[in-house]
Design a protein around this motif. Structure first.
Motif, short mmCIF file in Angstrom:
data_model
loop_
_atom_site.label_atom_id
_atom_site.label_comp_id
_atom_site.label_asym_id
_atom_site.label_seq_id
_atom_site.Cartn_x
_atom_site.Cartn_y
_atom_site.Cartn_z
N UNK A 316 0.81 -1.21 0.00
CA UNK A 316 0.00 0.00 0.00
C UNK A 316 0.85 1.26 0.00
N UNK A 317 0.34 2.27 -0.67
CA UNK A 317 0.89 3.61 -0.63
C UNK A 317 -0.18 4.54 -0.07
N UNK A 318 0.23 5.66 0.50
CA UNK A 318 -0.69 6.62 1.11
C UNK A 318 -0.40 8.01 0.58
N UNK A 319 -1.45 8.86 0.57
CA UNK A 319 -1.30 10.23 0.08
C UNK A 319 -2.29 11.14 0.78
N UNK A 320 -1.85 12.35 1.13
CA UNK A 320 -2.78 13.37 1.62
C UNK A 320 -3.80 13.62 0.52
N UNK A 321 -5.08 13.68 0.88
CA UNK A 321 -6.12 13.60 -0.15
C UNK A 321 -6.16 14.79 -1.09
N UNK A 322 -5.70 15.97 -0.66
CA UNK A 322 -5.65 17.10 -1.58
C UNK A 322 -4.20 17.48 -1.89
N UNK A 323 -3.28 16.52 -1.69
CA UNK A 323 -1.87 16.75 -1.96
C UNK A 323 -1.45 16.26 -3.32
N UNK A 324 -0.13 16.25 -3.53
CA UNK A 324 0.42 15.88 -4.84
C UNK A 324 1.43 14.73 -4.75
N UNK A 325 1.69 14.26 -3.53
CA UNK A 325 2.74 13.27 -3.34
C UNK A 325 2.20 12.04 -2.61
N UNK A 326 2.56 10.86 -3.10
CA UNK A 326 2.22 9.61 -2.43
C UNK A 326 3.49 8.96 -1.91
#
Length: 469
Positions: A316-326
């Protein structure tokens, strides 16, 4: 439910979908549709649509007046991969609310790019079209509890019998929905979590809160089994992320609420904000198809009748929902259940490109056209769309020199130019663009060498295909 009408095959053009209009935060998926519980009579056909000959099949149901049943007429068109002996799943491409969007659903099953995804996984591709008058209440179909759940499942049974694939009624579903279709797809996850392999929700999500101003909007319950279903929320940035007012501004807050409820309980939900659009679908298909491809690869059982496999969380990878980086989950610096979930590095890298400018990298050219022939002064061929980047055009050569592009100019006001063009609701334009080219007057086909190349939307060209001897 009324008796189905099979195989209505008239054809002509229809205009682009106009989506649904929004008046308030909780009414984002209604978007100015007037409330109505009774529907004006609709005379079939609701619209004219492409001919349904094998591998296409169609069934249509009349409106029902019985409590709890669907109050709108509806038709379902399915495409079956021609070489498929036994189907493993169903991919559903669900339009949004309003008469224009409903009409745009008439071509959903004819989309070559979505067919490439279906063919890879031995899945059928289903395009529903609800015959909702513009002034009627969209909730009466986009909430599946109002009869569209039962109608959809009946259609799978009837289309399975018609196509000779009875397994169509029992295999898993991968759901894509736009706007009210996103509400429908998410609602089906809540009702049938053990049947849904994955769901992509473009500009619409099911609601978990009652709306006192609209009694037709009933909150959904979140069953524990739904937490295992991969879900991607896909709003446009102009739907409340960067544009905070206007008719679409409530989409983002509704997505945030849905995400917090599902992800907060451990659900496998992510968010991909389209950086270019408002309510139109834009270039979302280039991420949606890759994401669904990964989910189907991971979840479809090897043997029909077995349960869907669970997604592995190891990669799994994670990302801030309104961000640009995972970031790989093991390296994520923050609260994991506040971050969007992504199923692995490949999709995470595509996600980062998509949320930046939607230009997802593709270095694989499409396959060459096939069955190239000259018939009655026309050059004809067949072709499969490129899974990653679809089809933009075909290039015709005569004796090694450029002759023409087909179509002469690809058009798509909502994103990358496509061979089939594109409507507001991510479906091909009618009449469907054909794989054919009229040989110029004066040309003797026997005296020239014609070659056809396919080009995808990333600008990559296939190997040539020549006229079959």
């Amino acid at each position: 439910m009324s008796t189905p009408v099979l195989g209505n095959n008239k054809r002509a053009s229809c205009g682009p979908g106009n989506g649904i209009r929004q008046n308030s935060l909780l009414l984002f998926l209604l978007l100015a549709l007037a409330s109505c519980t009774l529907v004006a009579a609709q005379q079939p056909p609701y619209d004219v649509y492409p001919e349904a000959k094998p591998p296409y099949y169609r069934v249509r149901y009349e409106a029902s007046g019985k409590p709890g049943e669907l109050i709108f007429p509806v038709n379902y068109t399915v495409w079956i991969p021609p070489q498929c002996e036994t189907l493993r799943g169903v991919i559903v491409h669900q339009h949004g609310c309003g008469e224009g969007s409903c009409k745009s659903g008439l071509t959903g099953a004819f989309d070559l790019h979505w067919q490439a995804l279906a063919q890879k996984h031995d899945c059928a591709l289903v395009g529903p079209s609800y015959e909702q008058p513009q002034s009627a209440d969209c909730q009466m179909w986009c909430d599946p509890r109002n009869g569209s759940d039962a109608s959809f499942r009946q259609a799978l049974t009837d289309l399975g019998q018609q196509s000779g694939h009875p397994e169509l009624s029992s295999v898993p579903w991968a759901l894509w929905g736009h706007s009210g279709g996103g509400h429908w797809a998410g609602g089906m996850v809540m009702l049938h979590p053990n049947r849904v392999a994955a769901a992509w929700l473009r500009s619409g999500v099911p609601l978990f809160e009652a709306n006192p101003d609209r009694k037709s909007i009933q909150p959904h319950e979140l069953p524990e089994a739904a937490l295992k279903v991969p879900i991607m929320c896909n709003p446009g940035t102009k739907e409340g992320v960067t544009v905070k007012d206007g008719r679409f501004a409530g989409v983002w807050p509704a997505n945030q609420t849905f995400f917090a409820e599902v992800r907060g309980k451990g659900g496998l939900v992510g968010v991909a904000v389209d950086p270019l659009t408002a309510h139109e679908c834009g270039n979302q298909r280039y991420l949606a198809i890759l994401w669904l491809d990964a989910c189907l690869q991971a979840r479809l059982p090897e043997t029909n009748g077995h349960a869907l496999r669970e997604m592995s969380l190891e990669d799994s990878w994670l990302a801030v929902i309104d961000g640009k980086t995972a970031t790989a989950a093991k390296d994520f610096d923050g609260e994991p259940l506040s971050a969007g979930w992504l199923p692995g590095e490949r999709i995470a890298k595509a996600w980062m490109q998509y949320v930046n400018d939607t230009n997802i990298t593709d270095d694989t050219p499409p396959s060459a056209p096939k069955e190239v022939r000259v018939v009655d002064g026309e050059l004809t061929w067949a072709a499969d769309a490129d899974l990653e980047s679809g089809l933009a055009r075909f290039i015709i050569e005569r004796d090694g020199e450029f002759l023409a592009n087909v179509p002469e100019k690809s058009q798509n006001p909502f994103g990358r130019p496509l061979f089939q063009n594109l409507q507001y609701s991510d479906t091909p334009v009618q009449p469907l663009t054909q794989m054919r080219f009229a040989i110029p007057d004066g040309d003797d086909p026997q005296s020239h060498r014609y070659r056809v190349f396919a080009e995808n939307t990333a600008g990559l060209k296939s190997k040539p295909a020549e006229v079959a001897p």
